[in-house]
Design an enzyme around this catalytic site. Structure first.
Site, PDB file in Angstrom:
ATOM      1  N   LYS A   1      -1.971  28.742 -13.731  1.00  0.00           N
ATOM      2  CA  LYS A   1      -1.065  28.344 -14.828  1.00  0.00           C
ATOM      3  C   LYS A   1       0.182  27.649 -14.257  1.00  0.00           C
ATOM      4  CE  LYS A   1       0.585  27.969 -18.950  1.00  0.00           C
ATOM      5  NZ  LYS A   1       1.897  28.413 -19.156  1.00  0.00           N
TER       6      LYS A   1
ATOM      7  N   GLU B   1       2.051  19.486 -15.990  1.00  0.00           N
ATOM      8  CA  GLU B   1       2.712  19.230 -17.289  1.00  0.00           C
ATOM      9  C   GLU B   1       4.076  18.542 -17.070  1.00  0.00           C
ATOM     10  OE1 GLU B   1       2.587  22.751 -19.955  1.00  0.00           O
ATOM     11  OE2 GLU B   1       4.761  22.660 -19.866  1.00  0.00           O
TER      12      GLU B   1
HETATM   13  O1  LIG Z   1       3.743  27.340 -20.419  1.00  0.00           O
HETATM   14  C1  LIG Z   1       4.218  26.531 -21.169  1.00  0.00           C
HETATM   15  C2  LIG Z   1       3.437  25.385 -21.667  1.00  0.00           C
HETATM   16  O2  LIG Z   1       2.254  25.221 -20.968  1.00  0.00           O
HETATM   17  C3  LIG Z   1       5.651  26.706 -21.523  1.00  0.00           C
HETATM   18  O3  LIG Z   1       6.013  26.044 -22.653  1.00  0.00           O
HETATM   19  C4  LIG Z   1       6.413  26.421 -20.286  1.00  0.00           C
HETATM   20  O4  LIG Z   1       6.736  27.646 -19.695  1.00  0.00           O
HETATM   21  C5  LIG Z   1       7.666  25.650 -20.405  1.00  0.00           C
HETATM   22  O5  LIG Z   1       8.142  25.558 -19.086  1.00  0.00           O
HETATM   23  P1  LIG Z   1       9.487  24.877 -18.720  1.00  0.00           P
HETATM   24  O6  LIG Z   1      10.541  25.596 -19.532  1.00  0.00           O
HETATM   25  O7  LIG Z   1       9.678  25.104 -17.268  1.00  0.00           O
HETATM   26  O8  LIG Z   1       9.345  23.436 -19.118  1.00  0.00           O
END
Ligand SMILES: O=C(CO)[C@H](O)[C@H](O)COP(=O)(O)O
Length: 292
Positions: free
Chosen positions: A164, A171
């Site tokens: 993850k 992401e």
């Molecule tokens: O797990 C997620 C999506 O997949 C969460 O929205 C993520 O934790 C957001 O992370 P960050 O605040 O570091 O952008």
């Protein structure tokens, strides 16, 4: 099956609903009594028939640790704890050992799906022994998206959160690429409608994706994002991804740059660019701008 679910916020609350829709019994606990089915972890454990499965869905770090500490006192041998929060994968082995002393099993599970998960399902990446994972499998099946993919037994304890974490690193970089392309299009004199370019990319292109769809949603709500400040937080996983890359000597230039872009977003003025300006001025007499 029966599940205890701890943490009924944006993610946990919808997960409770999705698991119930699949026909399972979920007893939920949250510090907010308006959301909770029971008023304490003790009551939650008391209401579940053994062997129990308790899914923890609270913020990573101190809150998860406090919940696991309390559950380790309340649960019995043969019970299982699942950590479905965004915990750092290095915490998982510690939690498995802590619970294992009392013969309580542990599974870590990275969950992705956000506020859309209730309807679309949640992508799940879990780590643990075959035996422990099998005990949680009906819940994984209820949460995962319909269709062939969307969940994976990634490996031993820690592998779920590691997967993850890497997912979230990807992401970061994907979002950064869409953001940079969007800014460049907004800047170009020749381009008349950036939102429609993004919309057109939703079909047929190499970069069509859910993040692109969400970008179009955002632009439909606020065409030039004028209501937002260019400020982005980070909740840790990008940092952990970069740290893991260093530990493994794996180059991650795109993910690292996208993490650092978030740090830059939180500066009103850039201290390092002051130094760049000062040095250019020192060696070449180049122009500087005075602070207003
Ligand atoms: O797990 C997620 C999506 O997949 C969460 O929205 C993520 O934790 C957001 O992370 P960050 O605040 O570091 O952008």
């Amino acid at each position: 099956m029966e599940l205890g679910l701890v943490g009924l916020g944006k993610m946990g609350g919808n997960m409770r609903e999705r698991i119930r829709r699949a026909g399972h019994t979920v007893i939920g606990y949250d510090r907010n009594p308006d959301l909770a089915d029971v008023q304490s972890l003790e009551e939650l454990v008391g209401r579940l028939k053994g062997p129990r499965v308790v899914w923890v869905m609270v913020p990573a770090g101190a809150a998860t640790q406090a919940t696991i500490d309390e559950l380790s006192e309340l649960l019995e041998p043969g019970d299982i704890v699942v950590d479905g929060g965004n915990s750092r994968w290095t915490d998982d082995e510690k939690h498995a050992v802590q619970l294992g002393i009392k013969d309580i099993g542990f599974v870590d599970c990275g969950v992705s799906g956000g506020v859309w998960g209730l309807e679309n399902g949640y992508a799940l990446m879990y780590g643990g022994t075959e035996e422990n994972v099998a005990k949680v499998q009906p819940v994984f099946d209820a949460l995962k998206p319909e269709g062939e993919f969307g969940s994976v037994h990634a490996g031993k304890v820690g592998a779920g959160h590691f997967a993850k974490m890497v997912h979230n690193g990807i992401e970061y970089a994907m979002m950064q690429a869409f953001a940079e392309g969007w800014e460049l299009l907004e800047k170009a004199d020749s381009v008349t409608d950036v939102r429609e370019i993004f919309r057109s990319w939703q079909e047929g292109t190499v970069i069509r994706s859910w993040l692109l769809d969400l970008a179009v949603n955002a632009l439909d709500e606020d065409e030039h994002l004028e209501q937002l400040r260019g400020w982005a937080a980070d909740s840790g996983e990008g940092r952990w991804t970069v740290e893991a890359a260093i530990d493994n000597a794996v180059p991650l230039p795109a993910i690292t740059a996208s993490l650092f872009a978030r740090f830059s977003s939180r500066q009103d003025d850039s201290p390092q660019m002051k130094m760049i300006a000062a040095l250019r001025n020192q060696f070449g007499g180049h122009a500087v701008e005075a602070k207003k």
